[in-house]
Design a protein around this motif. Sequence first.
Motif, mmCIF file in Angstrom:
data_model
loop_
_atom_site.group_PDB
_atom_site.id
_atom_site.type_symbol
_atom_site.label_atom_id
_atom_site.label_comp_id
_atom_site.label_asym_id
_atom_site.label_seq_id
_atom_site.Cartn_x
_atom_site.Cartn_y
_atom_site.Cartn_z
ATOM 1 N N ASP A 287 0.814 -1.216 0.000
ATOM 2 C CA ASP A 287 0.000 0.000 0.000
ATOM 3 C C ASP A 287 0.846 1.264 0.000
ATOM 4 O O ASP A 287 0.304 2.370 -0.052
ATOM 5 C CB ASP A 287 -0.950 0.018 1.195
ATOM 6 N N ALA A 347 -9.548 4.073 -7.919
ATOM 7 C CA ALA A 347 -8.835 2.956 -7.285
ATOM 8 C C ALA A 347 -9.183 1.658 -8.008
ATOM 9 O O ALA A 347 -10.330 1.456 -8.423
ATOM 10 C CB ALA A 347 -9.198 2.854 -5.812
ATOM 11 N N TYR A 349 -9.690 -2.446 -8.288
ATOM 12 C CA TYR A 349 -10.124 -3.594 -7.502
ATOM 13 C C TYR A 349 -10.144 -4.832 -8.400
ATOM 14 O O TYR A 349 -10.268 -4.733 -9.626
ATOM 15 C CB TYR A 349 -11.525 -3.368 -6.924
ATOM 16 N N ASN A 371 -9.015 -4.712 -3.025
ATOM 17 C CA ASN A 371 -8.243 -3.515 -3.353
ATOM 18 C C ASN A 371 -6.868 -3.936 -3.859
ATOM 19 O O ASN A 371 -6.142 -4.675 -3.192
ATOM 20 C CB ASN A 371 -8.110 -2.615 -2.131
#
Length: 559
Positions: A287, A347, A349, A371
Motif C-alpha cells: 500500500d 482505485a 479492484y 483492493n
Amino acid sequence: MAVFFIIQNKKYRVTTVKAVGLVFATLFILGVITVYILMPPITIPNMTIANLVIGTAGMISLYALTKSKPFTKSTKHFDTITGALILFAIIAIPGFILLGILSLDDAHQSIATKEVEEAKPLDQDATPIVVSPEFARNKVQKAMSVVPNTQFYDLGKLQVQKVNNDIVFVAPVEFTGFWKYFRGKETEGYFTISATDINAQPKFIEGKMKYTNSSYFNHQVSRTIYNAHPNYIQNGEPQIEVDEEGKPWYVQTLYKPIGLTNKPNLQKLHAAVVDPVTGDVKLYKSDQAPEFIEGSISSEMASEENEYFGKYVHGWLNSIFGKKDVKIPNESGTETSVTPLFDENGAMYYFTDMSSPKENIDSALGYTLINARTGKLTYYNGEQNNGIMDSKGAKEIVNKEFPEKKWTGSMPILYNIDGNPTWVVNVLDPNGLFKHYAYIKAADSDFVVFGDTARSTLESYRLALAQDPSNVESTGEASLEKRNGTVERVLVTTQDKNQVVQFLLQDDPIIYTVNSGKAPRAIFLQTGDKVELEANIRDNQTAIVETISIEGLTTTPEQ
C-alpha cells in the motif's frame, strides 16, 4: 555425513576421502545449478527439503562408491547415518505438510475483510465497462508490425492501469525465445490501448528494456528480484506499469510466509519495483508503492486470497467435510480468475463472484472486491438478492444467444443498476473481436438487453427495467426531480402484456416514460392534460416517471 563415512571406512580411508570429495563437488555443482534455475525462496520448508534431497543423494552415492553398507551383517539394522536421515525425513516432510494444512486458517484470518449486504447503486453517468483483454490483445497483435525487428518479439502480459486519468491496457513486447534474446539483448518498448473505448487504436511507445520477463540469465526480472530478496516468495508473473512520464516499470508481489510454512500472511504483502533499464530493485509495502502503481498486488495473489477467504472459512477439514459457509470463487475473470475494474475514485479492484460448492448450482452467493494496493477484501453477500445467477450462468446465456455465429461472453461483472443486480458481459466473436455488450438481469435469465456501446446499452437496459411490470421500483436510490407542464404528445404501447405510456411536455425536450403498473390512470393521458410528476431524468433526454398527478383525473399523485 562425510565425516561418518571417513571414520567408518578405516581400511579404505583414502578411497573414502576421494569419494567424499567427488560426491561433495558433484552435489555442490548440481545444487548451484538447481537453485539458479528454480530460484527457491529461502524459507524453512524449502531449505529443509533441499537438505533432505541432497543428504539422500549424498548417502546413496557414498554407499555406492565406498565399502560401507546400509545394513550390518550381524544385526541387519540401519547404520547410524542412514537411520538418522530416514527418521528426520519421516518427521520433517509430514510435519511440514501438517503445518501447511493447519496454517490455512491463519492465512484466512490474515485477510482484512469487510462484509456488505448490497453494492452501491451504479451512478447514472457511469459507464463502468472496460474493453475485454481478448479484444485489446487482438488489436495490439495486429499492430506489432510497427515494432523494430518485429520478428524478435511477441506481446507480453496485458495489465490494466490508469495513466494520466485514462484507463488503458499496457503490454510490453517480449522476446520469443532464447536465440532472439541472444541477438536482440534489449526489447523495444511497450503498447498502450484504451480499456474503455472499443474504437481506440493501440499506441507503441519506444524505449529499450534490458530486464524483462522474457530475458535470460541475470536479465530476467524474476531472477533480478530473487537476487535482491531471496527470502521473499514471489507470487505471479511480474507485470509492467507505467508512470506519469511514460516510463515503464516491472512490479512483482512478494510475501514472507507464516511460521514454518510457505503460506502467505495477507496483511504483510510487499511489491518489488524493477527498473527495466538498470535492473535496480526497490521493495515497498504494497500500500506504500509509488502512486502510479495500481496493481501492487498481482491478480494471482488476489485469486489466492479469494481461495483462502471462501474455501477455508472454517479451516481445511471443513473445506473437505461439511463445507459449512464455504464459497468457491468462479473462474470467469480475465486475469487469473479475477477481473480488474476501477471505482469512481480511480482505485483499482479485483472482482470475483462466489458460488456454492454444491455441483449443478449456478446461483451466486455474493462477490468480492479486493483492493489492488492494500489487499483489503470486501464481500458483498447478496443476502438482499437471493437466487441471482453466477458469472458462469451469465456467460452461458450469451453463448446460447448466438450459436450459429459462435459468439461468446467474456468478462462478466456484476453491478447494481437502479437497484437490480445486473451482469454486464462483453460479447466477442471467435477471433476475440468485440460485437456487443449484454446487460443481463441477474435474477431473471430471460431479461437481456444487447447494444453496441456501453452508454446506449445501459440506457436501453434502464428503460427496459422501467417498463418491466415486475420491477416495482426500477430506479432504486436514484435521485428524483420534480417537473410539471402541459402534455404535447402521447404514445401508448404494450410490452409483455403491460401498457407503457410515453409523452412529451410543451417546451421540454425530455421523453417521459411511465409504466401503467405504477400509474394505472396514465393510460388515459391526453394532449393538453396538465401534469405534475417526479422522474429520474437521464442525460440522454429520457426520463423514468416514478409518480404522476394528472389534473382532473387524479386527486393525489399516482404511486
